[in-house]
Design an enzyme around this catalytic site. Structure first.
Site, PDB file in Angstrom:
ATOM      1  N   CYS A 259       0.801  -1.231   0.000  1.00 23.82           N
ATOM      2  CA  CYS A 259       0.000   0.000   0.000  1.00 23.82           C
ATOM      3  C   CYS A 259       0.826   1.269   0.000  1.00 23.82           C
ATOM      4  O   CYS A 259       0.723   2.073  -0.924  1.00 23.82           O
ATOM      5  CB  CYS A 259      -0.948  -0.019   1.197  1.00 23.82           C
TER       6      CYS A 259
HETATM    7  C1  UDX Z   1      -1.222   0.532   5.638  1.00 23.39           C
HETATM    8  C2  UDX Z   1      -2.115   1.489   6.409  1.00 23.39           C
HETATM    9  O1  UDX Z   1      -1.767   1.443   7.791  1.00 23.39           O
HETATM   10  C3  UDX Z   1      -3.586   1.067   6.243  1.00 23.39           C
HETATM   11  O2  UDX Z   1      -4.417   2.011   6.883  1.00 23.39           O
HETATM   12  C4  UDX Z   1      -3.915   1.033   4.753  1.00 23.39           C
HETATM   13  O3  UDX Z   1      -5.257   0.635   4.544  1.00 23.39           O
HETATM   14  C5  UDX Z   1      -2.975   0.061   4.042  1.00 23.39           C
HETATM   15  O4  UDX Z   1      -1.613   0.462   4.249  1.00 23.39           O
HETATM   16  P1  UDX Z   1      -0.187  -1.851   5.948  1.00 23.39           P
HETATM   17  O5  UDX Z   1       0.561  -1.490   4.714  1.00 23.39           O
HETATM   18  O6  UDX Z   1      -0.849  -3.177   6.041  1.00 23.39           O
HETATM   19  O7  UDX Z   1      -1.353  -0.738   6.219  1.00 23.39           O
HETATM   20  O8  UDX Z   1       0.847  -1.825   7.144  1.00 23.39           O
HETATM   21  P2  UDX Z   1       1.257  -0.814   8.285  1.00 23.39           P
HETATM   22  O9  UDX Z   1       1.061  -1.508   9.569  1.00 23.39           O
HETATM   23  O10 UDX Z   1       0.622   0.514   8.085  1.00 23.39           O
HETATM   24  O11 UDX Z   1       2.826  -0.657   8.018  1.00 23.39           O
HETATM   25  C6  UDX Z   1       3.243  -0.232   6.742  1.00 23.39           C
HETATM   26  C7  UDX Z   1       4.771  -0.235   6.713  1.00 23.39           C
HETATM   27  O12 UDX Z   1       5.265   0.813   7.561  1.00 23.39           O
HETATM   28  C8  UDX Z   1       5.386  -1.537   7.225  1.00 23.39           C
HETATM   29  O13 UDX Z   1       6.511  -1.860   6.422  1.00 23.39           O
HETATM   30  C9  UDX Z   1       5.836  -1.176   8.640  1.00 23.39           C
HETATM   31  O14 UDX Z   1       6.953  -1.941   9.054  1.00 23.39           O
HETATM   32  C10 UDX Z   1       6.229   0.284   8.454  1.00 23.39           C
HETATM   33  N1  UDX Z   1       6.167   1.056   9.694  1.00 23.39           N
HETATM   34  C11 UDX Z   1       4.972   1.173  10.334  1.00 23.39           C
HETATM   35  C12 UDX Z   1       7.304   1.691  10.162  1.00 23.39           C
HETATM   36  O15 UDX Z   1       8.385   1.562   9.578  1.00 23.39           O
HETATM   37  N2  UDX Z   1       7.227   2.443  11.285  1.00 23.39           N
HETATM   38  C13 UDX Z   1       6.049   2.592  11.972  1.00 23.39           C
HETATM   39  O16 UDX Z   1       6.036   3.270  12.985  1.00 23.39           O
HETATM   40  C14 UDX Z   1       4.889   1.936  11.476  1.00 23.39           C
END
Ligand code: UDX
Length: 421
Positions: A259
């Site tokens: 995403c």
């Molecule tokens: C995201 C959005 O959160 C969600 O609302 C949308 O519908 C789809 O995209 P997702 O991609 O499943 O969801 O994962 P998410 O938990 O948001 O993490 C995305 C990426 O960011 C991951 O690689 C995670 O490791 C990274 N991340 C997340 C960080 O590096 N730091 C953080 O503090 C949070």
């Protein structure tokens, strides 16, 4: 029948609606009708079993039957990135045409809701004309149209569906917006009623903001490392500010998944196509690309990789999922193999998916097995089991280099260096 469609279908059925989920893959349809979800999502199998027993849920490939038997149709097909960063609308067009055809013979009103992540203007300029052409009917008169973006995190998709922070309803016509608001009435979440393209933009702006938060923290973290400051303490001090909040301030190897990279790239592409600028978002992406390579650069500064055994713990783009799309670990494995290293990788869920991309990596059955005899170890995701690894587990390594890509091992054992701490 992906994690958005299947989790939304199960969530709506748990909320008391009768739901038919439509897909094209017979094996997935059979699996769902047997109560076995074709995707890994927390709580999905238990919910499926309950709903199937109640007769409130079924899977089919027959879209005409499903549209005939229902009041609303949610389109939840994929919109993957095209080469130039724009989104590929193939499945949106196909689904719009199929739903339009199914409407032809249907008496009575029907509402079509686009839930797929589509750039602003897509529902109006792409979906509606195709539905009207293939049904011979008129939007707003013979059928209603809404756009209802999802905010589901992989691994927590069902939980996020059942407890939304808000329900965003883009409406072509007010009546359809009223009906859709009724569908969500039991969710007790704030409802935002806007025009179609505003709803589409809310999704992109939300995801792009979250990605920006992460790249911002990674840029601050890289500076903090130079200054001997723990960026996790900085994040704690920041997060108490209600305007900032504590979430999405975790610095590390950068963001991945199906995403954030796709949505930010699509917004950049749309800005350029619309004669606007996206300087900040382009920087968010370039900071993220560099961040993924940082952990290997640090390793290379300590060790000549040629012929060495490197343990990689965590392969998916984050813990709690088997999805490796745009995972930082893909970039890391590429770099390590290019440098002549032998890789022993472990992930509780994603190993089989990664084996299809990197068949010449050895996949361990446990973290301990991956660590045995390794010259170095990189920790790429926050699986809870990795945080429980003990000195004894690490003593099985030949070398002593452990670099964290995610802050895992509790601070009392801060002896391991991190990518930006
Ligand atoms: C995201 C959005 O959160 C969600 O609302 C949308 O519908 C789809 O995209 P997702 O991609 O499943 O969801 O994962 P998410 O938990 O948001 O993490 C995305 C990426 O960011 C991951 O690689 C995670 O490791 C990274 N991340 C997340 C960080 O590096 N730091 C953080 O503090 C949070």
């Amino acid at each position: 029948m992906g994690y958005v469609g299947l989790c939304s279908a199960v969530g709506l059925a748990l909320a008391g609606h009768d739901v038919i989920v439509v897909g094209r893959t017979q094996s997935k349809i059979e699996s769902i009708n047997k109560g076995k979800s074709p995707i890994f999502e927390e709580g999905l199998d238990e919910a499926l079993a309950k709903l199937l027993a109640q007769g409130k849920f079924s899977a089919t490939s027959d879209i005409a039957k499903a549209v005939e038997a229902s009041d609303l149709t949610f389109i939840c097909v994929g919109t993957p990135s095209a080469e130039d960063g724009s989104i590929d609308l193939t499945d949106i067009k196909k689904a719009s045409e199929d739903v339009g055809k199914a409407l032809t013979g249907k008496q009575g009103h029907h509402i079509i809701i686009v839930k797929s992540t589509v750039v602003p203007g897509t529902t109006e300029q792409c979906a509606i004309p195709i539905i009207e052409a293939s049904s011979g009917k008129k939007a707003g008169k013979d059928f209603g149209v809404c756009m209802n973006p999802e905010f589901l995190r992989e691994g927590k998709a069902l939980e996020d569906f059942m407890k939304p922070d808000r329900v965003v309803i883009g409406e072509f016509d007010k009546e359809s917006g009223d009906v859709l608001e009724g569908v969500y009435s039991s969710f007790n979440a704030p409802v935002v009623r806007v025009p179609l393209k505003t709803a589409e933009m809310i999704k992109y702006a939300s995801n792009s903001f979250l990605a920006t938060k992460i790249s911002f923290m990674n840029e601050v973290a890289n500076l903090c490392k130079k200054l001997g400051i723990d960026v996790y303490d900085v994040a704690k001090g920041m997060g108490h500010d209600k305007r900032i909040g504590h979430r999405f301030l975790n610095a590390g190897v950068g963001f991945g998944g199906s995403c954030f990279p796709k949505d930010v790239s699509a917004l950049i592409h749309l800005a350029k196509k619309s004669g606007s600028k996206a300087d900040l978002l382009e920087t968010v992406m370039s900071v993220n690309e560099k961040q993924k390579r940082k952990i290997v650069d640090i390793l290379k500064s300590k060790l000549d990789l040629k012929g060495k055994k490197i343990a990689i713990l965590g392969l998916a783009f984050k813990d709690g999922t088997d999805d490796i799309r745009d995972a930082p670990s893909v970039e890391v494995l590429n770099e390590l193999l290019k440098s002549g290293a032998h890789v022993s990788a472990y992930d509780p869920k994603a190993a089989e998916n990664m084996r299809r991309v990197f068949p010449n990596v050895s996949y361990a059955k446990s973290a301990g097995e991956a660590l045995t005899g390794a010259d170095a170890c990189l920790i790429m995701t926050e699986w809870p089991e990795f945080a429980k690894l003990t000195d004894k587990d690490f003593s099985a390594m030949k070398g002593k280099i452990v670099i964290e890509g995610r802050r895992l091992l509790d601070k009392s054992r801060a002896k391991f260096e991190g990518v930006c701490w």
